[in-house]
Design an enzyme around this catalytic site. Structure first.
Site, mmCIF file in Angstrom:
data_model
loop_
_atom_site.group_PDB
_atom_site.id
_atom_site.type_symbol
_atom_site.label_atom_id
_atom_site.label_comp_id
_atom_site.label_asym_id
_atom_site.label_seq_id
_atom_site.Cartn_x
_atom_site.Cartn_y
_atom_site.Cartn_z
ATOM 1 N N LYS A 208 3.103 11.241 -3.332
ATOM 2 C CA LYS A 208 2.002 10.550 -4.091
ATOM 3 C C LYS A 208 1.141 11.518 -4.807
ATOM 4 C CE LYS A 208 -1.625 7.171 -3.268
ATOM 5 N NZ LYS A 208 -1.733 6.291 -2.423
ATOM 6 N N GLU B 185 -7.214 0.704 -4.025
ATOM 7 C CA GLU B 185 -7.162 0.348 -2.585
ATOM 8 C C GLU B 185 -8.569 -0.061 -1.997
ATOM 9 O OE1 GLU B 185 -5.753 4.284 -1.456
ATOM 10 O OE2 GLU B 185 -3.740 3.884 -2.559
ATOM 11 N N ASP C 168 0.876 -1.156 -0.022
ATOM 12 C CA ASP C 168 -0.103 0.048 -0.089
ATOM 13 C C ASP C 168 0.995 1.240 0.087
ATOM 14 O OD1 ASP C 168 -1.792 1.993 0.490
ATOM 15 O OD2 ASP C 168 -2.126 1.320 2.573
ATOM 16 N N ASP D 237 -12.359 5.667 2.534
ATOM 17 C CA ASP D 237 -10.909 5.691 2.952
ATOM 18 C C ASP D 237 -10.792 6.948 2.907
ATOM 19 O OD1 ASP D 237 -8.274 5.479 2.658
ATOM 20 O OD2 ASP D 237 -8.164 4.027 1.129
#
Ligand code: AMP
Length: 592
Positions: free
Chosen positions: A70, A147, A8, A169
Site C-alpha cells: 500500500k 478510513e 479495509d 488512526d
C-alpha cells in the site's frame, strides 16, 4: 439481495466485513483469522499465497514475498516475481481477490460488489489505483471511502447527537487524523492530516534494533547479515510489542538464532513496557503535529470535540491512548476492535448503497462528504502554482476558472495539473499535463480558457479546458506514471482470472500432487538408507519409477490437465508398488 462487502485494504493487515441480518459482521478467513496480513508470496510452483501463509514465507523467500504494498500505491514501483513484473494495483488485487474468496466461502454465494477504504490522506492517483485494484480482483467497486469516515459509520455516530469527532488512526504503516462533523444524515470530513509513513511497522523496527544491539553486545554477531534470522527477530519483535500492550514486560526467546563457528547462539532478551515506551516515544510524539494541524484546519479547539475514536491496531498501545488523552483532553472511545471498525463501516456503506441501487428501501444513504486532502492547482506564467481547489474542500466538487494566454498569437496552451500546497509548480506533484489547441491567434491575455476541475464522490479528479471563443473543448485524461490504462487493467484482469482458474485446478489436483511428492521423498530416503541391501537391478527399476513421477511433477499443478493428473496418479501407484520392498528394507535397517 446480492451480498456486498466492505474491505479495509490495510498496509499491514486487511479486513473484510458484510452486513448479515442487519448487523455488520467481520468475515473470518479460511484460517479463522479476523484480519489477513496484506502479504503476497510467489512460490516456485507458481502458486500465489496471500495472508499468513505468505507472511510465513517472508523469512525463507524474502525476494518472492511482498508486504506493505500500500505504501507504493499510485507510484510506478514494480515487483518482480515468477518471471513477471507486478504493479502495486495487481499485488493489491491479489489481496482483494483473497478477501472476495473468503467472503464467498463464508456467505455461500458469489460476491462482486464492494466498498473499499483508503487513508484520508491518499491523493487522487492512489485512490484511482485502489479502485483499479478492485476491478482487477473482479469487484465492482461501489465506492472508495476514507478510513476515518468508515470508522464513524461503524460507531453508528451517524444516528446519534450531531457532533464533531476526531478519528485518530494509527495502523501498521500509516497515520491519519480526521475531524469529522456528524449532522442529520450527513457526515462531513472537515479536515484531514496525517503521515503516510508512520505506523506500527516503525515501532517494530525500533524493537528489532534494540534486540539486535543487545544480541550483538553479547555475541559479537550481526543478525542483519542473516536474512532469515532477521525475519525471525522481526516476527518476535512484533509479537513482543503486542504483548507489551497488556503486560508490563516480555521476553523474546529465539533458540538457535544463529551460529558462531559451530556453537549455536540463542536470543533471550527481556524488554519492559517502560523501556519500549522510551524507545518509541518520538514516534508517538510525531502524531501530535498532524493532530494540531487537523484541528486548526477544521477551525475548532480540542474542547469542542464530542468524542475521539481510536482506529488501527497500533492504538492498542497504552502509551498511544495516553498521548491522545493528553493531547485532546478527551477519553478516547475504543469499544469496537480498532483493527475491525474500518471494514465494518465499509460494509455498512456497501449495504446502504446496494439497498438504494436495488430500490429495496427508500434512498436513505448517509451522505459522506469527504474532502480533498491536498490543494489542486494549475501551472501558470513563471512556474507558479495557481490554486483552483483548496485543501479540505468538501467532495464532490466542481469548480471552473477562466485563464488566458501568456504570449501573443499563442495557438495552444498546456495545462499542467498540480497537487500540493507549495507556491511553485515544480515543488508540487504533477498529476498530468494536456494541451488545448486550436486557439484563435490573438494578443496575449485575449483568449478565454475555462478550466474545470471535477472531483467525484470517490475523490477522483477529471480536468477539462474550453476555449470560450470557439467553444472548442478538450476532454482530457490525466495520465500519471502510477496510473494504469484501461488496456493494462484489462490485461491484469485476464491474468488474475487465468490465475484464479489455475488456482481452482491446483486445489483440485493438490491431493494427487502432494501424495506423489510424498511418495517420491519417502522412496528416495528409503533408497539411500537401504544402501547396498538393495541389488542394482531393483535400484534401477525404483529409480526409473521415481524419475517417471518426478517428470509428471515438473508441470505446475495449476497447468495440469485431467490426463496429466490421471498419468501422475498411475505413476505414483506404480512407484508405491515398485518401491514397497525398498521401504520395507529401509525400515528393517532402522529397527536394528
Ligand atoms: P492495522 O493496520 O489497523 O491492522 O494495524 C496493524 C498494526 O497494529 C500492526 O503494526 C500491528 O503490529 C499493530 N497491533 C496490533 N495489535 C496490537 C497490540 N495489541 N499492541 C500494539 N500494536 C498492535
Amino acid at each position: 439481495m446480492a451480498a456486498t462487502i466492505g474491505i479495509d485494504l490495510g498496509t499491514t493487515n486487511s479486513c473484510v466485513a458484510t452486513v448479515e441480518g442487519g448487523r455488520p459482521t467481520v468475515i473470518p478467513n479460511a484460517l479463522g483469522e479476523r484480519t489477513t496480513p496484506s502479504v503476497i508470496s510467489f512460490t516456485n510452483d507458481g502458486e500465489r499465497l496471500v495472508g499468513t501463509p505468505a507472511l510465513r514465507r517472508q523469512a525463507i523467500a524474502p525476494d518472492q514475498t511482498f508486504s506493505s504494498v500500500k505504501r507504493h500505491m499510485g507510484t510506478d514501483w514494480r515487483a518482480s516475481a515468477d518471471g513477471k513484473t507486478f504493479s502495486p494495483q495487481e499485488l493489491s488485487a491479489m489481496i482483494l481477490r483473497q478477501m472476495k474468496k473468503d467472503a464467498e466461502a463464508y456467505l455461500g454465494q458469489p460476491v462482486d460488489k464492494a466498498v473499499i477504504t483508503v487513508p484520508a490522506y491518499f491523493n487522487d492517483t492512489q485512490r484511482q489505483a485502489t479502485k483499479d485494484a478492485g476491478r482487477i480482483a473482479g469487484l465492482d467497486v461501489l465506492r472508495i471511502i476514507n478510513e476515518p469516515t468508515s470508522a464513524a459509520l461503524a460507531y453508528g455516530l451517524d444516528n446519534g447527537t450531531p457532533q464533531k469527532v476526531m478519528v485518530y488512526d494509527l495502523g501498521g504503516g500509516t497515520f491519519d487524523v480526521s475531524i469529522i462533523e456528524i449532522g442529520e444524515g450527513v457526515i462531513e470530513v472537515l479536515a484531514t492530516s496525517g503521515d503516510n509513513h508512520l505506523g506500527g511497522d516503525d515501532f517494530d523496527e525500533r524493537l528489532v534494533d534494540h534486540l539486535i544491539q543487545v544480541f550483538e553486545q553479547e555475541n559479537h554477531v550481526d543478525v542483519r547479515r542473516d536474512a532469515s534470522a532477521l525475519q525471525r527477530v522481526r516476527e518476535a519483535a512484533r509479537q513482543a510489542k503486542c504483548e507489551l500492550s497488556s503486560a508490563q514486560s516480555t521476553t523474546v526467546n529465539l533458540p538457535f538464532l544463529m551460529q558462531s563457528g559451530n556453537a549455536p547462539l540463542h536470543m533471550n532478551v527481556t524488554v519492559t513496557r517502560s523501556e519500549f515506551e522510551r524507545m518509541t516515544h518520538d514516534l508517538i510524539e510525531r502524531t501530535s503535529a498532524p493532530v494540531i494541524r487537523a484541528l486548526d484546519d477544521a477551525g475548532i479547539a480540542a474542547s469542542e470535540l464530542g468524542c475521539v475514536l481510536l482506529v488501527g491496531g497500533s492504538t492498542r498501545m497504552p502509551a498511544v491512548v495516553e498521548h491522545v488523552r493528553s493531547l485532546t483532553g478527551r477519553e478516547p472511545s475504543n469499544s469496537i476492535n480498532p483493527d475491525e471498525c474500518v471494514a465494518l463501516g465499509a460494509a455498512i456503506q456497501a449495504n446502504t448503497l446496494e439497498t438504494a441501487n436495488q430500490g429495496l428501501a427508500p434512498y436513505n444513504e448517509i451522505l459522506l462528504l469527504d474532502v480533498t486532502p491536498l490543494s489542486l492547482a494549475i501551472e501558470t506564467v513563471g512556474g507558479v502554482a495557481t490554486r483552483v481547489i483548496d485543501r479540505n474542500t468538501t467532495l464532490p466538487t466542481h469548480y471552473s476558472q477562466v485563464f488566458t494566454t501568456a504570449s501573443a498569437f499563442q495557438t495552444n496552451v498546456e495545462i499542467n495539473v498540480l497537487q500540493g500546497e507549495r507556491p511553485m509548480a515544480k515543488d508540487n506533484k504533477s498529476l498530468g499535463k494536456f494541451k488545448l489547441g486550436g486557439i484563435k491567434r490573438a494578443l496575449a491575455g485575449v483568449p478565454q480558457i475555462e478550466v474545470t476541475f471535477d472531483i467525484d464522490a470517490n475523490g477522483i479528479l477529471t480536468v477539462s479546458a474550453k476555449d470560450l471563443k470557439t467553444g472548442n473543448e478538450q476532454s482530457i485524461t490525466i495520465t500519471d506514471s502510477g496510473r494504469m490504462s484501461d488496456e493494462e487493467i484489462d490485461a491484469a484482469i485476464r491474468d488474475a482470472e487465468q490465475y484464479a482458474a489455475e488456482d481452482a485446478v491446483r486445489a483440485k489436483n493438490a491431493g494427487a500432487v502432494e501424495n506423489a511428492r510424498r511418495q517420491v521423498a519417502t522412496v528416495e530416503a528409503a533408497l539411500s538408507r537401504a544402501g547396498k541391501r538393495i541389488d542394482r537391478d531393483e535400484k534401477k527399476r525404483v529409480k526409473a519409477s521415481v524419475a517417471q513421477v518426478s517428470r509428471y511433477l515438473r508441470k505446475r499443478p495449476g497447468k495440469m490437465t485431467d490426463d496429466d493428473i490421471q498419468a501422475l496418479i498411475a505413476a505414483t501407484e506404480d512407484l508405491e508398488r515398485v518401491g514397497a520392498h525398498v521401504i520395507e528394507v529401509a525400515s528393517e535397517d532402522q529397527d536394528h
